[in-house]
Structures are given as structure tokens and as C-alpha cells.
Design a protein around this motif. Sequence first.
Motif, PDB file in Angstrom:
ATOM      1  N   ILE A 228       1.093  -0.931  -0.422  1.00 48.85           N
ATOM      2  CA  ILE A 228      -0.550   0.746   0.149  1.00 48.85           C
ATOM      3  C   ILE A 228       1.134   1.340   0.200  1.00 48.85           C
ATOM      4  CG2 ILE A 228      -1.670   1.560   1.714  1.00 48.85           C
ATOM      5  CD1 ILE A 228      -2.326  -1.604   2.178  1.00 48.85           C
TER       6      ILE A 228
ATOM      7  N   ALA B  49       1.289   5.212  -0.472  1.00 50.21           N
ATOM      8  CA  ALA B  49       0.147   6.343  -0.127  1.00 50.21           C
ATOM      9  C   ALA B  49       1.353   8.205   0.143  1.00 50.21           C
ATOM     10  CB  ALA B  49      -1.195   6.617   0.624  1.00 50.21           C
TER      11      ALA B  49
ATOM     12  N   THR C 283      -4.792   9.366   3.928  1.00 49.91           N
ATOM     13  CA  THR C 283      -4.208   9.015   4.211  1.00 49.91           C
ATOM     14  C   THR C 283      -4.486   8.133   4.881  1.00 49.91           C
ATOM     15  OG1 THR C 283      -2.602   9.583   2.601  1.00 49.91           O
ATOM     16  CG2 THR C 283      -1.156   7.816   4.349  1.00 49.91           C
TER      17      THR C 283
ATOM     18  N   HIS D 114      -8.071   5.952   4.990  1.00 46.96           N
ATOM     19  CA  HIS D 114      -7.797   4.679   4.030  1.00 46.96           C
ATOM     20  C   HIS D 114      -6.337   4.103   3.802  1.00 46.96           C
ATOM     21  CE1 HIS D 114     -11.838   6.079   2.196  1.00 46.96           C
ATOM     22  NE2 HIS D 114     -10.747   7.940   2.556  1.00 46.96           N
ATOM     23  N   SER D 115      -5.528   4.560   3.480  1.00 46.12           N
ATOM     24  CA  SER D 115      -4.104   3.547   3.193  1.00 46.12           C
ATOM     25  C   SER D 115      -3.728   2.936   3.883  1.00 46.12           C
ATOM     26  CB  SER D 115      -2.941   4.744   3.053  1.00 46.12           C
ATOM     27  OG  SER D 115      -3.973   5.263   1.510  1.00 46.12           O
TER      28      SER D 115
ATOM     29  N   LEU E 236       2.973  -0.930   4.759  1.00 50.44           N
ATOM     30  CA  LEU E 236       2.637   0.298   3.939  1.00 50.44           C
ATOM     31  C   LEU E 236       4.208   1.836   3.918  1.00 50.44           C
ATOM     32  CD1 LEU E 236       0.474   2.651   4.373  1.00 50.44           C
ATOM     33  CD2 LEU E 236       0.399   2.630   6.445  1.00 50.44           C
TER      34      LEU E 236
END
Length: 127
Positions: A59, A61, A70, A73-74, A86
Motif C-alpha cells: 500500500i 500513499a 491517507t 484509507h491507506s 505500508l
Amino acid sequence: IGRMFAPLPVTEAFRQRFPLELCFRPGQIRASSEEVAVMNAAAAALARRYNEIAVPTAIIAGEADEIVETPLHSIRLAEHIPDSTLHLLPEMGHMLHHVAPETLADLLHDVAARVAYRDARARLEAG
């Protein structure tokens, strides 16, 4: 378009190649509106199944994204996908693929390596 790239400037390549005139066709405006109308409900339905994603996932971002929140969601997505990593890119917005393509390519190679490792390990365990 400026908000998509913010806080960085719109890239010259994007300015030259993006067919801005196509965005203002009635059919495109209608399609975009229809997408926005169903997007939240579809995303909410899918969110319940994030924990079922069984493949290595990256993921990526921009910390300064003005299009997608961010943290909401991320970061939340990364918390729900079991084999995810991440990567928050500082001082970058939504259009990471235009402003940091090499970084994205490196992260995708990392995911591919994780998949290869997982598959090799599964073959060894299967005997």
C-alpha cells in the motif's frame, strides 16, 4: 488536476500528454458522476472483506494526498490486510506514479519477491 499533484507541481509530461478536452465530454462527465455516486457504497462493501486478501500487498500513499485521506484509507487498509506493507511517501500527493515511478517500481519488485518466496516455501512444504 493541481490538487491531485499537490503539494508538488503538475509534471510537464502530464501537462503535455493528458487529453484535458476529453474530460469535458458529456459522456465522460456522466460516467464520472455515476462512478462517484456508487463509489462509497462499493468501497464500504469491499472493506468488510479486506482481511480475506491473501496475497502480499504493498500500500503506497502520499502523506500529503488531498484526494484520498491517507489515515482514513491507506493506513486503515494496511491494518486490515494480513500480508501488507505500508509505504507513506513524504511531501507527495495522489499522483505518485507520475512523480515517483522509480520508487513505485522498487516497491512492486519487493512484492514480487515476497510472492516468489511464498510460492517457493509452499512448494518446499508440499514436498
